[in-house]
Structures are given as C-alpha cells and as structure tokens.
Motif scaffolding. Structure first.
Motif, PDB file in Angstrom:
ATOM      1  N   PHE A  38      -8.578   6.108  -1.203  1.00 38.26           N
ATOM      2  CA  PHE A  38      -7.691   5.151  -0.542  1.00 38.26           C
ATOM      3  C   PHE A  38      -6.392   4.965  -1.326  1.00 38.26           C
ATOM      4  O   PHE A  38      -5.312   4.855  -0.736  1.00 38.26           O
ATOM      5  N   ARG A  39      -6.498   4.914  -2.645  1.00 40.73           N
ATOM      6  CA  ARG A  39      -5.306   4.690  -3.470  1.00 40.73           C
ATOM      7  C   ARG A  39      -4.315   5.841  -3.332  1.00 40.73           C
ATOM      8  O   ARG A  39      -3.100   5.635  -3.229  1.00 40.73           O
ATOM      9  N   TYR A  40      -4.830   7.069  -3.318  1.00 43.00           N
ATOM     10  CA  TYR A  40      -3.932   8.215  -3.172  1.00 43.00           C
ATOM     11  C   TYR A  40      -3.311   8.257  -1.773  1.00 43.00           C
ATOM     12  O   TYR A  40      -2.099   8.491  -1.622  1.00 43.00           O
ATOM     13  N   TYR A  41      -4.130   8.003  -0.756  1.00 44.71           N
ATOM     14  CA  TYR A  41      -3.598   8.022   0.614  1.00 44.71           C
ATOM     15  C   TYR A  41      -2.540   6.939   0.793  1.00 44.71           C
ATOM     16  O   TYR A  41      -1.501   7.170   1.422  1.00 44.71           O
ATOM     17  N   ARG A  45       1.512   7.716   1.676  1.00 45.31           N
ATOM     18  CA  ARG A  45       2.101   7.086   2.866  1.00 45.31           C
ATOM     19  C   ARG A  45       3.325   6.254   2.480  1.00 45.31           C
ATOM     20  O   ARG A  45       4.325   6.231   3.212  1.00 45.31           O
ATOM     21  N   ARG A  46       3.230   5.566   1.359  1.00 46.19           N
ATOM     22  CA  ARG A  46       4.387   4.782   0.894  1.00 46.19           C
ATOM     23  C   ARG A  46       5.557   5.703   0.563  1.00 46.19           C
ATOM     24  O   ARG A  46       6.722   5.389   0.877  1.00 46.19           O
ATOM     25  N   ILE A  47       5.276   6.833  -0.062  1.00 49.18           N
ATOM     26  CA  ILE A  47       6.339   7.796  -0.368  1.00 49.18           C
ATOM     27  C   ILE A  47       6.973   8.314   0.923  1.00 49.18           C
ATOM     28  O   ILE A  47       8.198   8.464   1.020  1.00 49.18           O
ATOM     29  N   GLY A  55       4.007   8.597 -10.769  1.00 47.09           N
ATOM     30  CA  GLY A  55       2.916   9.534 -10.999  1.00 47.09           C
ATOM     31  C   GLY A  55       2.383  10.231  -9.766  1.00 47.09           C
ATOM     32  O   GLY A  55       1.404  10.973  -9.853  1.00 47.09           O
ATOM     33  N   VAL A  56       3.001  10.015  -8.609  1.00 55.00           N
ATOM     34  CA  VAL A  56       2.522  10.635  -7.373  1.00 55.00           C
ATOM     35  C   VAL A  56       3.686  11.350  -6.694  1.00 55.00           C
ATOM     36  O   VAL A  56       4.804  10.843  -6.673  1.00 55.00           O
ATOM     37  N   TYR A  62      -0.787  18.375   6.066  1.00 49.62           N
ATOM     38  CA  TYR A  62      -2.209  18.688   5.983  1.00 49.62           C
ATOM     39  C   TYR A  62      -2.931  17.781   4.990  1.00 49.62           C
ATOM     40  O   TYR A  62      -4.106  17.446   5.178  1.00 49.62           O
ATOM     41  N   ILE A  63      -2.246  17.380   3.917  1.00 52.48           N
ATOM     42  CA  ILE A  63      -2.859  16.454   2.964  1.00 52.48           C
ATOM     43  C   ILE A  63      -2.946  15.060   3.583  1.00 52.48           C
ATOM     44  O   ILE A  63      -3.967  14.372   3.439  1.00 52.48           O
ATOM     45  N   HIS A  64      -1.919  14.646   4.307  1.00 54.73           N
ATOM     46  CA  HIS A  64      -2.008  13.379   5.034  1.00 54.73           C
ATOM     47  C   HIS A  64      -3.171  13.412   6.025  1.00 54.73           C
ATOM     48  O   HIS A  64      -3.906  12.423   6.167  1.00 54.73           O
TER      49      HIS A  64
END
Length: 603
Positions: A38-41, A45-47, A55-56, A62-64
């Motif tokens: 969840f944190r990575y997703y 999305r914020r980016i 750091g992201v 495809y990753i989304h």
C-alpha cells in the motif's frame, strides 16, 4: 464404510481449519500504513499527481496496474495478507544478505523492493491461507537496478527460512556459464554471513544445506534430463536471451516439476531483448493480459505475479520522466549522470538507440503485448441492468447489407465465419464457429473451453469428422442470403484458406477478397480498438467470440509502430477475431464503393 467415514472426517476437519485461518486472517488484517504494498502504491500515485516523494521514482502503467490489483484484492478479501511472513522475508534479506560487487555491506531494500518481496511472500492463497498465492514471479527491470542480487536474496530466503525440508533450488539458463551468474550471487551471499556459511557446504555440483537436506544447483537447458526434478524454487535469469522453442520447452518442464510442492516458486528476471517468440514474449503476453483485466479467479493466470518496469511513452525515451519508470533504483544503484552519457551516445547512433531502448527502457524492438482491455470487450456484450448480455439473431437484421470474413487456417481444429452489420453507426458482429467431431471430443478437456455450452447456445457447429467440412461454412453464408435476405457485399478471407471454398462462394455470386494477415492490418486494429472503446461494436452474448478477442496480442514494431495480430499464447484461439478483422478490412478497402449501402439507413 468405515474408511469412507474416516476420510469424511478428515475433509471436515480440513474445511474447518481453512475456515478458521480465513477468519483469523480477516481479523488480523494489516493497517494499510504498515503494508509496503500500500505504501509503494500510494507513493507512485502521488508522484503521478505531480507530488515529490523521497526515495521513490515514477512508475509506468503496468506497475500501477499490478499494485492496483494487489491493493484492491487485499481490501476486498480476495487476497489474504500475512504481515508476519512478508516482514520475515524482508528482515532476513536486510540482516543476512550482503552486496558482493563494489561493496560488502548488508543489502538495504528500497520501498519498491520491499513491496515486491511483500507481495511474493505476504499474499496468501484464499483457499489455503497457510500457502502463498503466487507460483510464478516475473520481474522485468532495466540494467543496473540490482535484479540479480534481489533474486539471489529471495533465493537465499527460500533456501534457509521458507524452504520445505528436502527443498531443491535451481539456477537455470541456456548455458552453464550463464546459470553461474545467479548461482555465484547466491553463494557470495552465503559466504558473506558466518551463520549461513557455517551450515552450508559447497560440493562439486551443488551447494548443500545439511540441516534442511536442501540443495542449490546450477543447470543448463536439457528438458529431457529435467523431467525428474522436484522443483521448490527456480531462478530463471536473463530470460530475454532464452532461444525460442528450447526456452519454452524448458520453462514448461520446470513448471510441471513443481507439482508435488505445496508452495513452489518460479522467478524469472530480465530486461527486454531481441529473441522473438521465446519465453520472454510468452510471459509478457500472459502478464499484460492479466494486467489488462483478466479475472483473478481464472485458474490460468491466478498464480502469475508480474512486475514490469517499462517506460510508457517511447517518444520520450530520452527524458528522466520516462527513464525513472524502468529504473526504480535510479540514483541508488545507478546515477542519472550515467544515463545522460548513454543518451548522448544513443542520439548519435541508431544501433545504440535500439540498445538503449531495449536494455534501459525495456522496450523490445518487436514486442507482443496483450491488446484489448477486459472491460471494453465486456462492454461490447451490451449487458442489461440484470447483467444479461443482448442476444443477436440473424433474423433481427433481415434485409440488411453487410461485409463478411472467414478464418479457415486450421482444417482440423476451429474455423470461424462472421459478418459485420452496421446500423445506426454501430457495428454488430455475428460470428459462427465450426469444429470437426473428433476434435470436439477432446477439445473441452485439452483447452478447458466450454465448447459444449457454446454448441448448445448455437455459436458452434459440429462439422465433418476429422476436418471441417467447408460446405457447412458455405451453407451458413448461403442461408444469410436465402433465409434472412442479408446481403454480404464483400467477404474477406485469409489468402491461405481452402481455395475450393473460395471458388465455390465465387461461383455462387459472393464477392471474395483475400486479406494478408500482416502489419497491413495496423489501421484496422487501431480503428477496431477505438470503436470498441466508444461502444460502436456489439458482440452480444457470444462468449466464444469474446474469448477470442481477449486472446489477441499485437506484435508491435517499435521502429514504425506498425502491428499485426498474434495469439496471446501458442494454445489460444483467435479465429473469431481474425474473421472480424477480415470483414473490417474489406469494409475499409471498398468504403467508397459500398459505404452508403452498409449504413443500412431505414432498416
């Protein structure tokens, strides 16, 4: 009777245990803020919305897609997430696995890597909550992003912590020296830690962990000798270099060798490459089909977990905005200055540009990907409020003009004939399928397709004994005219079709036109997809036709963006879709001549 009662009790206890585990998993559901998936997703999305997240890096579509599927699945209860198992894998990697090239400190996972590891080891099978959900992992990421080291660390966890007693782990590649790369990365992890090294012995042909009776071995392609393997984990490195048929066969052998294990894992890693119709293309087609909306519940794809770090916009291949999408470790394991130098070189040479696109952007020069979105194909069924698809009948189109298409490529398997009837700006697609009796008798079991249901619904006709009797195809077109007064103004067919059928139809007055199934279909495919998205194509309740549309991948040449339709995998059928493409091709080709008649105004 006593034996049956005992077995019944065993199954009852098993059902109760699974029920208890499900309830426990639901009760202890991890808060989203404590879940790296969840944190990575949330971060990507914020980016995408224009925010900066330390750091992201930006992620591609495809990753989304995969992280949307995973997070939605966990929220809905379709997946169970076991935080303890996910965190245990991450802790092991960060406390026991060292770098081995250029530095020797412990591996510190980035957020994207923690999300990947959490998905592999933390998402559990809803039917067996003590077992992992996914059996196949596909990790496609650009060079210099640490994929081999991450894969070797995952392999170490499988060997020392997660492994079953007597586990067999393999590093597989076309040649032994290629398999040595991931095998050596694993062994260097072992040597760098005293605790792991103490219980591990390197023998002539393998690495042996006596406490667990576990062995790790490097192997080269040999599908015959691989038949006796009992695989718990297999790392397939650099799959883009696996040659065509030999690579496909080897992958199938390894996959079938996992059957006796409770939760085996096959992990395939690589970048884009140059080999065509190999295991890389096969896995990419399967992966993109899953990401475009195939049902998670379908047995065929529910075990595949794809992470495709690929750029979205080829036109912007030389921008940081796009390159971040294929390089999640940008400015961690590889600096942006390095890419600036490589981009400058690529601008001066077409071959260098092709190499950059392939290895750093993960854009294959000829790349086959799944084509249509599931929701668009479902929309073409025109379901009512009760979820029932509209039924299209030839009698509904009495007296209309149309164009036809025939796909007759395999006489012993499946043949498709169809018409496209335009009315009110909407293209209604009616397709009939034909299959010989002998093939029908085995096809349901071999393909897992409910041909018996499609036969009962009237979409499939049994024709001939061992081969399709093409007189039945001719009769279907003849009845269009004779019974329903529907007039095919042009009929497109594959130029490799049975010529006697073509000649018989010509003799009966049908206007036949051959269609080459190559990149010349590019404008037809583009127009078809656009019409499908806009709701101007209706297939009704023909489930067999819909499955054929979903089985279509497009082989795209990245140099000129031209594409041709291919199968999503070698076992799939696309005959119904191809018959429609033939019809739409002649419709476009002769539009000036027959376009006004095909509008069927007032009919």
């Amino acid at each position: 009777m006593k034996g049956k009662n005992v077995i019944g009790k065993i199954f009852k206890r098993k059902r109760e245990r699974v029920k208890d585990m499900r309830a426990e998993a639901k009760k202890s559901r991890t808060p989203e803020k404590d879940n790296y998936i969840f944190r990575y997703y949330d971060a990507i999305r914020r980016i995408k919305r224009g925010e900066k997240v330390g750091g992201v890096r930006a992620a591609g579509e495809y990753i989304h897609d995969i992280f949307r599927i995973l997070t939605n699945g966990i929220r809905s209860g379709e997946y169970f997430f076991d935080k303890k198992k996910a965190d245990r894998a991450i802790r092991f990697i960060e406390n026991f696995c060292h770098h081995s090239e250029g530095r020797a400190d412990l591996l510190k996972l980035e957020l994207w890597q923690k999300a990947v590891v959490s998905a592999i080891f933390g998402i559990m099978d809803p039917d067996r909550p003590d077992c992992r959900m996914f059996r196949e992992v596909l990790l496609i990421v650009a060079r210099k992003n640490g994929k081999t080291l991450l894969a070797a660390a995952i392999m170490a966890y499988m060997a020392y912590i997660d492994g079953e007693y007597g586990a067999k782990l393999y590093c597989l590649a076309p040649k032994l020296d290629q398999a040595e790369l991931c095998f050596d990365a694993f062994y260097q992890i072992v040597q760098a830690d005293d605790e792991l090294n103490k219980i591990t012995k390197k023998r002539r042909s393998d690495i042996y962990i006596q406490d667990f009776n576990t062995s790790v071995k490097k192997i080269a392609f040999n599908s015959k000798k691989s038949d006796g393997f009992n695989v718990y984990f297999c790392l397939n490195d650099e799959i883009e270099a696996w040659r065509g048929d030999s690579g496909l066969k080897q992958y199938e052998v390894i996959s079938s060798a996992t059957g006796s294990r409770a939760q085996p894992l096959i992990m395939s890693t690589g970048t884009a490459g140059y080999e065509n119709e190999g295991i890389y293309d096969e896995l990419i087609r399967r992966a993109t089909a899953f990401l475009k909306g195939r049902s998670i519940g379908k047995e065929k794809e529910r075990r595949l977990l794809p992470f495709l770090f690929i750029i979205d916009d080829v036109e912007k291949w030389d921008t940081r905005e796009e390159i971040e999408k294929s390089n999640p470790n940008l400015d961690v394991s590889v600096l942006w200055q390095y890419y600036e130098e490589q981009i400058a070189i690529a601008h001066s040479s077409l071959s260098k540009k092709a190499e950059f696109l392939t290895k750093f952007c993960n854009i294959k020069q000829n790349s086959a990907i799944a084509w249509l979105d599931m929701q668009d194909v479902e929309k073409a069924a025109r379901k009512d409020e009760a979820g029932i698809a509209v039924s299209l009948s030839l009698s509904d189109f009495w007296g209309c003009y149309c164009v036809g298409g025939i796909d007759l490529s395999r006489t012993t398997d499946l043949t498709a004939a169809g018409v496209v009837i335009e009315r009110g700006g909407v293209n209604y697609c009616l397709v009939q399928f034909f299959m010989p009796q002998k093939r029908y008798e085995v096809a349901i079991d071999e393909e897992g397709v409910a041909y018996n249901i499609f036969r009962e619904q009237g979409f499939l006709t049994i024709s001939g004994e061992n081969t399709v009797d093409y007189h039945d195809v001719f009769k279907w077109f003849f009845d269009l005219v004779k019974v329903y007064k529907i007039k095919p103004l042009k009929v497109g067919y594959d130029r490799y079709s049975a010529q006697y059928l073509v000649q018989e139809m010509k003799d009966a007055g049908f206007h036949m036109d051959d269609v080459y199934q190559g990149t010349n279909l590019t404008p037809i495919l583009i127009e078809f997809e656009g019409n499908l998205k806009d709701g101007r194509i209706v297939t009704g309740d023909n489930g067999l036709l819909q499955s054929h549309l979903l089985n279509v991948a497009v082989d795209i040449n990245m140099n000129d963006s031209r594409m041709k339709p291919v199968k999503i995998d070698r076992r799939s059928h696309i005959d119904g879709a191809v018959a429609l493409f033939d019809a739409f091709t002649v419709k476009a080709k002769y539009h000036n001549e027959i376009g006004r008649l095909l509008e069927n105004r007032g009919k």
